[in-house]
Write a protein that holds these residues in place. Structure first.
Motif, PDB file in Angstrom:
ATOM      1  N   THR A 189       1.761   4.025  -1.513  1.00 19.31           N
ATOM      2  CA  THR A 189       2.197   4.455  -3.174  1.00 19.31           C
ATOM      3  C   THR A 189       3.473   5.568  -3.456  1.00 19.31           C
ATOM      4  O   THR A 189       3.930   6.062  -4.750  1.00 19.31           O
ATOM      5  N   GLU A 209      -2.382   6.682   2.641  1.00 24.08           N
ATOM      6  CA  GLU A 209      -1.648   5.501   2.275  1.00 24.08           C
ATOM      7  C   GLU A 209      -2.910   4.788   2.948  1.00 24.08           C
ATOM      8  O   GLU A 209      -3.557   4.050   2.335  1.00 24.08           O
ATOM      9  N   ASP A 269       0.911  -0.958  -0.111  1.00 24.72           N
ATOM     10  CA  ASP A 269      -0.037  -0.360  -0.247  1.00 24.72           C
ATOM     11  C   ASP A 269       1.106   0.711   0.270  1.00 24.72           C
ATOM     12  O   ASP A 269       0.353   2.428   0.477  1.00 24.72           O
TER      13      ASP A 269
END
Length: 70
Positions: free
Chosen positions: A53, A63, A51
């Motif tokens: 990013t 996030e 997760d």
């Protein structure tokens, strides 16, 4: 839609040093405190990377919240 207050409490539980980022070491430590002694730091990093990013190897609040939003 996730409850933002509950999500913030969950994020804060993992952000042990309160710097706004969850690291693999923090994730591993909290998982152990919750009774999961099988989460290694490399597993924790893989969970975060899924997760993360911006690619910094840590999970920010944005996030974390984006993941909960689906």
């Amino acid at each position: 839609m996730a409850d933002i207050e509950a999500a913030k409490r969950a994020f804060d539980r993992y952000d042990l040093d309160k710097d706004g980022q969850i690291t693999a070491a923090e994730y591993k430590k909290v998982m152990a405190e919750l009774g999961d002694f099988y989460t290694t730091e490399s597993v924790a990093q893989a969970v975060i990377n899924a997760d993360d990013t911006d690619g910094d190897g840590q999970l920010s609040w944005d996030e974390f919240w984006a993941k909960l939003q689906g």
